[in-house]
Design an enzyme around this catalytic site. Structure first.
Site, PDB file in Angstrom:
ATOM      1  N   ASP A  39      29.225  -7.841  15.862  1.00  0.00           N
ATOM      2  CA  ASP A  39      27.783  -8.027  16.017  1.00  0.00           C
ATOM      3  C   ASP A  39      27.574  -9.251  16.908  1.00  0.00           C
ATOM      4  O   ASP A  39      27.354 -10.361  16.432  1.00  0.00           O
ATOM      5  CB  ASP A  39      27.117  -8.203  14.647  1.00  0.00           C
ATOM      6  CG  ASP A  39      25.620  -7.959  14.709  1.00  0.00           C
ATOM      7  OD1 ASP A  39      25.197  -7.117  15.515  1.00  0.00           O
ATOM      8  OD2 ASP A  39      24.878  -8.601  13.953  1.00  0.00           O
TER       9      ASP A  39
ATOM     10  N   LYS B  44      20.217 -10.956  18.206  1.00  0.00           N
ATOM     11  CA  LYS B  44      21.215 -10.064  17.616  1.00  0.00           C
ATOM     12  C   LYS B  44      21.035  -8.602  18.040  1.00  0.00           C
ATOM     13  O   LYS B  44      21.890  -7.775  17.737  1.00  0.00           O
ATOM     14  CB  LYS B  44      21.144 -10.131  16.085  1.00  0.00           C
ATOM     15  CG  LYS B  44      21.418 -11.508  15.502  1.00  0.00           C
ATOM     16  CD  LYS B  44      22.850 -11.937  15.666  1.00  0.00           C
ATOM     17  CE  LYS B  44      23.753 -11.190  14.724  1.00  0.00           C
ATOM     18  NZ  LYS B  44      25.157 -11.654  14.820  1.00  0.00           N
TER      19      LYS B  44
ATOM     20  N   ASP C 147      22.849  -5.608   8.771  1.00  0.00           N
ATOM     21  CA  ASP C 147      23.903  -6.607   8.906  1.00  0.00           C
ATOM     22  C   ASP C 147      23.775  -7.598   7.752  1.00  0.00           C
ATOM     23  O   ASP C 147      22.759  -8.297   7.639  1.00  0.00           O
ATOM     24  CB  ASP C 147      23.773  -7.330  10.245  1.00  0.00           C
ATOM     25  CG  ASP C 147      24.982  -8.204  10.533  1.00  0.00           C
ATOM     26  OD1 ASP C 147      26.093  -7.807  10.162  1.00  0.00           O
ATOM     27  OD2 ASP C 147      24.806  -9.278  11.130  1.00  0.00           O
TER      28      ASP C 147
ATOM     29  N   HIS D 273      31.787 -18.634   5.490  1.00  0.00           N
ATOM     30  CA  HIS D 273      30.960 -18.686   6.701  1.00  0.00           C
ATOM     31  C   HIS D 273      29.641 -19.406   6.423  1.00  0.00           C
ATOM     32  O   HIS D 273      29.226 -20.298   7.176  1.00  0.00           O
ATOM     33  CB  HIS D 273      30.692 -17.269   7.203  1.00  0.00           C
ATOM     34  CG  HIS D 273      29.724 -17.204   8.344  1.00  0.00           C
ATOM     35  ND1 HIS D 273      30.010 -17.685   9.595  1.00  0.00           N
ATOM     36  CD2 HIS D 273      28.455 -16.714   8.411  1.00  0.00           C
ATOM     37  CE1 HIS D 273      28.974 -17.488  10.402  1.00  0.00           C
ATOM     38  NE2 HIS D 273      28.019 -16.902   9.694  1.00  0.00           N
TER      39      HIS D 273
ATOM     40  N   GLN E 253      18.964 -16.931  19.258  1.00  0.00           N
ATOM     41  CA  GLN E 253      18.879 -16.807  17.801  1.00  0.00           C
ATOM     42  C   GLN E 253      18.371 -18.088  17.167  1.00  0.00           C
ATOM     43  O   GLN E 253      17.475 -18.069  16.310  1.00  0.00           O
ATOM     44  CB  GLN E 253      20.253 -16.440  17.244  1.00  0.00           C
ATOM     45  CG  GLN E 253      20.315 -16.274  15.739  1.00  0.00           C
ATOM     46  CD  GLN E 253      21.736 -15.997  15.254  1.00  0.00           C
ATOM     47  OE1 GLN E 253      22.681 -15.969  16.043  1.00  0.00           O
ATOM     48  NE2 GLN E 253      21.871 -15.812  13.961  1.00  0.00           N
TER      49      GLN E 253
ATOM     50  N   GLU F   5      31.696 -21.302  14.399  1.00  0.00           N
ATOM     51  CA  GLU F   5      32.513 -21.918  13.347  1.00  0.00           C
ATOM     52  C   GLU F   5      33.724 -22.623  13.948  1.00  0.00           C
ATOM     53  O   GLU F   5      34.040 -23.754  13.586  1.00  0.00           O
ATOM     54  CB  GLU F   5      32.984 -20.860  12.353  1.00  0.00           C
ATOM     55  CG  GLU F   5      31.999 -20.527  11.264  1.00  0.00           C
ATOM     56  CD  GLU F   5      32.660 -19.672  10.188  1.00  0.00           C
ATOM     57  OE1 GLU F   5      33.487 -20.218   9.430  1.00  0.00           O
ATOM     58  OE2 GLU F   5      32.357 -18.465  10.122  1.00  0.00           O
TER      59      GLU F   5
ATOM     60  N   ARG G 219      23.462 -17.071  20.557  1.00  0.00           N
ATOM     61  CA  ARG G 219      23.166 -18.150  19.614  1.00  0.00           C
ATOM     62  C   ARG G 219      21.943 -18.973  20.007  1.00  0.00           C
ATOM     63  O   ARG G 219      21.147 -19.362  19.137  1.00  0.00           O
ATOM     64  CB  ARG G 219      24.387 -19.072  19.484  1.00  0.00           C
ATOM     65  CG  ARG G 219      25.636 -18.404  18.930  1.00  0.00           C
ATOM     66  CD  ARG G 219      25.448 -17.910  17.519  1.00  0.00           C
ATOM     67  NE  ARG G 219      26.720 -17.424  16.962  1.00  0.00           N
ATOM     68  CZ  ARG G 219      26.840 -16.842  15.783  1.00  0.00           C
ATOM     69  NH1 ARG G 219      25.769 -16.652  15.025  1.00  0.00           N
ATOM     70  NH2 ARG G 219      28.025 -16.424  15.352  1.00  0.00           N
TER      71      ARG G 219
ATOM     72  N   GLU H  36      31.106 -11.967  16.489  1.00  0.00           N
ATOM     73  CA  GLU H  36      31.241 -12.054  15.035  1.00  0.00           C
ATOM     74  C   GLU H  36      32.190 -10.944  14.587  1.00  0.00           C
ATOM     75  O   GLU H  36      31.905  -9.768  14.782  1.00  0.00           O
ATOM     76  CB  GLU H  36      29.893 -11.925  14.324  1.00  0.00           C
ATOM     77  CG  GLU H  36      28.993 -13.138  14.531  1.00  0.00           C
ATOM     78  CD  GLU H  36      27.770 -13.129  13.635  1.00  0.00           C
ATOM     79  OE1 GLU H  36      27.526 -12.091  12.972  1.00  0.00           O
ATOM     80  OE2 GLU H  36      27.066 -14.140  13.599  1.00  0.00           O
TER      81      GLU H  36
ATOM     82  N   THR I 179      25.628  -4.271  19.414  1.00  0.00           N
ATOM     83  CA  THR I 179      26.593  -4.319  18.313  1.00  0.00           C
ATOM     84  C   THR I 179      27.676  -3.304  18.639  1.00  0.00           C
ATOM     85  O   THR I 179      27.377  -2.126  18.849  1.00  0.00           O
ATOM     86  CB  THR I 179      25.927  -3.973  16.970  1.00  0.00           C
ATOM     87  OG1 THR I 179      24.909  -4.926  16.682  1.00  0.00           O
ATOM     88  CG2 THR I 179      26.950  -3.960  15.844  1.00  0.00           C
TER      89      THR I 179
ATOM     90  N   GLU J 135      33.396  -8.592  12.118  1.00  0.00           N
ATOM     91  CA  GLU J 135      32.804  -8.006  10.921  1.00  0.00           C
ATOM     92  C   GLU J 135      33.519  -6.702  10.553  1.00  0.00           C
ATOM     93  O   GLU J 135      34.283  -6.142  11.339  1.00  0.00           O
ATOM     94  CB  GLU J 135      31.308  -7.740  11.135  1.00  0.00           C
ATOM     95  CG  GLU J 135      30.520  -8.987  11.556  1.00  0.00           C
ATOM     96  CD  GLU J 135      29.025  -8.793  11.477  1.00  0.00           C
ATOM     97  OE1 GLU J 135      28.575  -7.776  10.888  1.00  0.00           O
ATOM     98  OE2 GLU J 135      28.285  -9.656  11.991  1.00  0.00           O
TER      99      GLU J 135
END
Length: 429
Positions: free
Chosen positions: A239, A258, A134, A141, A246, A373, A243, A204, A262, A206
């Site tokens: 993914d 993480k 990843d 970002h 993490q 975000e 948080r 996320e 996924t 991606e």
């Protein structure tokens, strides 16, 4: 080497499969992505066409298609297809396009008999990734996250595509339940670690790429031109991020925050199908470092990017609402640069490796491609059109990613949905 445009890209080409000509379909005849499906008769390779799946095994048995790529694409995994020579895969796509085009060649009765309604089939993992990496390739970002956290970004973001080695065993196909993980967290508003269900579950948005051959040996590097050859095709990637886990564990990098899941979309859109949608790489502004020589390539500067529009839809039970609109073209690093950098230290790549771009955030507010975000690290609420508020994902929420490659004069092609619904945490560890 760049992919040459050919008859499979012809915007005037239409299929005798009516749904492949429908406005807005992800799977017109110009796409022909590969996947693996099961309609109750066993898992096998197929190609998406409108609302149908072309059963490649049936076509092969009817002698409608032939060749090494056709044989490689029929099994329970696309890994043998990823390993095929590029020209063989191109020949298979050309044959399929010719069989299913209006006025095409071949036995139309056999071709029609090979169609399986997508609604009656289960879409499976196209392959088990041999490895998963990843990356974090969006400057917007990285800079937003640093600003929200009140700290400057680490300087490496501007000179290399930052990445971590993920856990390939927890990559799963769209529709797999997203079970809220349990781990060591410091809940918002507190200062003590507890073992608890993740309170800050995030997505996320991606973009991913499956690697084919020819791969490199241990200690061998891969130049940018060869990286283009290694890229087989693309998919959508979510993914998911725990948080709080993490943020607490990040001394060496992401681990349990993480690794729990996924999600990927099931169809692999080939780099050949994406050829009309190549655009210039982002380039660098005057106050950003030059691209290092080993990642600097004329073709990549001219057409290393992809004009793929991405969206994320959140459904809290009252219907889906689009909460993100962004584009792969806004990324700071290209797919080929990711491949070249991954091998630059001598790590061997394998057929079936999966790489992902990291959060595809752009400059606009609507292009913030994850909830941390959007909510500025949980400080602001996301308010949906129906009045529902979210800071992070709650149990029962469904998050769906979608994508469309677009270019003037060409038929848009899509990737199919990449979706997951949040399920409650299991018993705490």
């Amino acid at each position: 080497m760049p992919t040459e445009l050919n008859a499979t890209h012809d915007p005037a080409r239409r299929s005798w499969v009516d749904s492949a000509n429908a406005e807005g379909t992800d799977f017109p005849i110009q796409n022909l992505p590969f996947g693996v499906f099961d309609d109750g008769k066993g898992a096998r390779g197929g190609v998406a066409l409108g609302d149908q799946i072309v059963d490649l095994t049936a076509l092969l048995r009817a002698n409608t298609i032939s060749g090494p790529a056709a044989e490689a694409a029929c099994g329970e995994s696309l890994l043998p297809l990823f390993a095929c020579a590029r020209q063989d895969v191109s020949a298979l796509r050309a044959a399929l396009s010719d069989v299913y085009r209006m006025g095409g060649a071949g036995d139309q009765r056999a071709a029609e008999a090979a169609l399986v309604p997508m609604s009656g089939a289960k879409l499976l993992m196209p392959a088990k990734p041999t490895a998963f990496t990843d990356f974090c390739t969006s400057a917007d970002h990285i800079l937003r996250m640093a600003a929200n956290g009140g700290r400057p970004p680490m300087p490496a973001w501007a000179t290399l595509p930052v990445a971590y080695n993920g856990r390939a065993s927890s990559v799963a196909v769209s529709g797999t339940p997203v079970v809220r993980p349990v781990g060591q967290v410091v809940p918002p508003g507190t200062s003590e670690m507890v073992v608890a269900a993740e309170p800050m579950l995030d997505f996320e948005l991606e973009f991913g790429a499956w690697l084919g051959g020819p791969v490199n040996a241990l200690a061998e590097t891969v130049g940018m031109a060869r990286a283009e050859e290694i890229l087989f095709g693309c998919c959508l990637v979510n993914d998911w991020s725990a948080r709080a886990i993490q943020f607490y564990e990040m001394l060496l990098g992401p681990h349990l925050g993480k690794s729990f899941l996924t999600t990927i979309s099931p169809w692999v859109v080939t780099m050949e199908a994406l050829a009309p949608f190549r655009v210039a790489g982002r380039g660098r502004t005057g106050d950003e470092p030059d691209v290092p020589a080993y990642l600097n390539d004329p073709f990549d500067r001219q057409a290393g990017g992809l004009n793929v529009e991405l969206t994320a839809e959140l459904d809290t039970g009252n219907g889906p609402h689009t909460i993100v609109q962004t584009n792969v073209a806004e990324l700071f690093w290209t797919l080929a640069q990711m491949v070249t950098h991954q091998a630059s230290g001598g790590a061997p790549l394998d057929v079936g490796d999966l790489i992902a771009t990291g959060t595809v955030s752009g400059a606009a507010d609507e292009a913030r491609a994850c909830l941390v975000e959007i909510t500025k690290l949980g400080k602001e609420c996301l308010i949906l059109p129906d009045g529902t508020e979210r800071v992070m994902l709650e149990d029962g929420d469904t998050l769906t990613l979608r994508a469309k490659a677009v270019a003037e004069g060409y038929v848009p092609i899509g990737f199919g949905p990449c979706a997951g619904t949040i399920a409650p945490a299991r018993t705490a560890a």
